[in-house]
Design a protein around this motif. Structure first.
Motif, short mmCIF file in Angstrom:
data_model
loop_
_atom_site.label_atom_id
_atom_site.label_comp_id
_atom_site.label_asym_id
_atom_site.label_seq_id
_atom_site.Cartn_x
_atom_site.Cartn_y
_atom_site.Cartn_z
N ASN A 34 32.53 37.54 37.65
CA ASN A 34 33.81 37.96 38.22
C ASN A 34 34.90 36.92 37.99
O ASN A 34 36.02 37.09 38.47
CB ASN A 34 33.66 38.23 39.71
CG ASN A 34 32.93 39.54 39.98
OD1 ASN A 34 33.01 40.47 39.20
ND2 ASN A 34 32.20 39.59 41.09
N GLU A 53 39.95 34.99 38.60
CA GLU A 53 38.81 35.54 39.34
C GLU A 53 39.14 36.96 39.79
O GLU A 53 40.20 37.21 40.37
CB GLU A 53 38.44 34.69 40.55
CG GLU A 53 37.23 35.26 41.28
CD GLU A 53 36.74 34.39 42.41
OE1 GLU A 53 35.55 34.45 42.73
OE2 GLU A 53 37.56 33.65 42.97
N LYS A 54 38.23 37.86 39.50
CA LYS A 54 38.36 39.25 39.91
C LYS A 54 37.76 39.41 41.31
O LYS A 54 36.60 39.08 41.54
CB LYS A 54 37.64 40.16 38.92
CG LYS A 54 37.68 41.64 39.25
CD LYS A 54 36.90 42.42 38.21
CE LYS A 54 36.87 43.91 38.52
NZ LYS A 54 36.05 44.66 37.52
N ILE A 55 38.56 39.89 42.23
CA ILE A 55 38.13 40.03 43.62
C ILE A 55 38.14 41.52 44.00
O ILE A 55 39.20 42.15 44.00
CB ILE A 55 39.04 39.25 44.59
CG1 ILE A 55 39.10 37.77 44.16
CG2 ILE A 55 38.56 39.37 46.02
CD1 ILE A 55 40.14 36.97 44.88
N VAL A 56 36.96 42.06 44.26
CA VAL A 56 36.83 43.47 44.61
C VAL A 56 36.78 43.59 46.13
O VAL A 56 35.94 42.99 46.80
CB VAL A 56 35.56 44.09 44.00
CG1 VAL A 56 35.45 45.56 44.38
CG2 VAL A 56 35.57 43.94 42.48
N ASN A 57 37.71 44.35 46.68
CA ASN A 57 37.78 44.57 48.13
C ASN A 57 37.48 46.02 48.46
O ASN A 57 37.66 46.92 47.64
CB ASN A 57 39.18 44.20 48.66
CG ASN A 57 39.52 42.75 48.43
OD1 ASN A 57 38.98 41.86 49.07
ND2 ASN A 57 40.41 42.50 47.48
N GLU A 58 37.04 46.23 49.67
CA GLU A 58 36.72 47.58 50.14
C GLU A 58 37.52 47.88 51.40
O GLU A 58 37.63 47.05 52.29
CB GLU A 58 35.22 47.69 50.43
CG GLU A 58 34.75 49.11 50.66
CD GLU A 58 33.24 49.20 50.84
OE1 GLU A 58 32.79 48.92 51.98
OE2 GLU A 58 32.53 49.50 49.87
N GLU A 72 37.68 51.23 46.89
CA GLU A 72 37.67 49.88 46.39
C GLU A 72 38.96 49.58 45.64
O GLU A 72 39.49 50.45 44.94
CB GLU A 72 36.47 49.65 45.44
CG GLU A 72 35.13 49.58 46.14
CD GLU A 72 34.02 49.19 45.17
OE1 GLU A 72 34.27 49.20 43.94
OE2 GLU A 72 32.91 48.87 45.64
N TYR A 73 39.47 48.39 45.82
CA TYR A 73 40.65 47.97 45.06
C TYR A 73 40.43 46.53 44.59
O TYR A 73 39.65 45.78 45.18
CB TYR A 73 41.93 48.09 45.89
CG TYR A 73 41.97 47.25 47.14
CD1 TYR A 73 42.63 46.02 47.14
CD2 TYR A 73 41.38 47.69 48.32
CE1 TYR A 73 42.68 45.26 48.29
CE2 TYR A 73 41.43 46.91 49.47
CZ TYR A 73 42.08 45.70 49.45
OH TYR A 73 42.13 44.93 50.58
N VAL A 74 41.09 46.19 43.52
CA VAL A 74 40.84 44.92 42.84
C VAL A 74 42.08 44.03 42.91
O VAL A 74 43.19 44.48 42.64
CB VAL A 74 40.43 45.15 41.37
CG1 VAL A 74 40.26 43.82 40.64
CG2 VAL A 74 39.16 45.98 41.29
N ASP A 75 41.86 42.77 43.30
CA ASP A 75 42.88 41.73 43.24
C ASP A 75 42.43 40.67 42.24
O ASP A 75 41.23 40.57 41.93
CB ASP A 75 43.10 41.08 44.60
CG ASP A 75 43.86 41.97 45.56
OD1 ASP A 75 44.68 42.78 45.08
OD2 ASP A 75 43.63 41.86 46.77
N TYR A 76 43.39 39.88 41.74
CA TYR A 76 43.06 38.80 40.83
C TYR A 76 43.66 37.50 41.34
O TYR A 76 44.85 37.44 41.66
CB TYR A 76 43.57 39.09 39.42
CG TYR A 76 42.82 40.20 38.72
CD1 TYR A 76 41.68 39.93 37.97
CD2 TYR A 76 43.26 41.53 38.80
CE1 TYR A 76 40.98 40.94 37.32
CE2 TYR A 76 42.56 42.55 38.16
CZ TYR A 76 41.44 42.24 37.42
OH TYR A 76 40.74 43.24 36.78
#
Length: 222
Positions: A34, A53-58, A72-76
């Motif tokens: 990630n 860094e790829k950060i997957v949140n729920e 799910e959505y993705v932050d960097y």
């Protein structure tokens, strides 16, 4: 203009830089991880990279039928930086995020285990001295604190002018106990702002020129 945060990890040799470049290349984007490093530019004396860094949140929400659903959505998390060889300013962060601790830990993994990250502070009075002794520096704004007015009063002021005020600052406050917190103006025609806490604001394509000049002027506190 871009914000540059200067950090020292000791003087890096060309060999050190080559080893870092190998480590960066081995850490490039991999679908199994990630986080990764992306190389933006390399030369014999510096490497410009970005840590990502790829950060997957729920997130859970309730739809109109009263049923809970998850999305799910993705932050960097991103941090751009430059390693520089044969320089006291061996590591520079470009437009750093508010929280740099984690990114610096990941960047430190690219160098030797005993490397110590050390924030750099500038003695801005040296820039005023250079401006008044033949260097092509023009100061148009200065923030000065701890100016002693009398035994009971300390003042903080901000000076701004359309003209060069380096003579005024150097003359008026040379023998005062005041501390110069920040300066802005032009160094050899390049606009810049600089704070005593090691932050420089300048055009990204002028970073190398400005850093080399600051090192030449010896304005950093070791």
């Amino acid at each position: 203009m871009n914000i540059i945060k200067t950090i020292s990890i000791g003087v890096l040799s060309i060999d050190d830089l080559n080893k870092i470049q190998v480590a960066v290349s081995e850490s490039r984007c991999n679908v199994n991880y990630n986080f990764w490093f992306d190389v933006k530019y390399t030369s014999q004396t510096h490497i410009e990279c970005e840590f990502i860094e790829k950060i997957v949140n729920e997130r859970t929400y309730e739809n109109l039928d009263g049923v809970e659903e998850k999305i799910e959505y993705v932050d960097y998390y991103r941090m751009k930086f430059i390693f520089r060889a044969n320089s006291f300013f061996s590591l520079c962060l470009i437009d750093p995020p508010r929280n740099t601790k984690y990114g610096l830990q990941m960047i430190r993994s690219l160098v030797t285990a005993d490397a110590k990250l050390k924030s750099i502070e500038f003695d801005l009075a040296k820039i005023i001295w250079c401006a008044n002794n033949g260097e092509n520096i023009k100061i148009h704004a200065a923030s000065i604190s701890n100016l002693k007015m009398n035994n009971d009063i300390l003042a903080k002021i901000k000076l701004v002018s359309n003209f060069n005020i380096s003579d005024f600052v150097g003359g008026e406050y040379k023998y005062n106990s005041g501390c110069i917190d920040s300066l802005s103006g032009f160094v050899r025609g390049i606009p810049f702002e600089i704070s005593k806490l090691g932050r420089i604001k300048t055009q990204v394509d002028s970073i190398e020129i400005v850093l080399s000049l600051l090192e030449q002027f010896n304005v950093h506190n070791e």
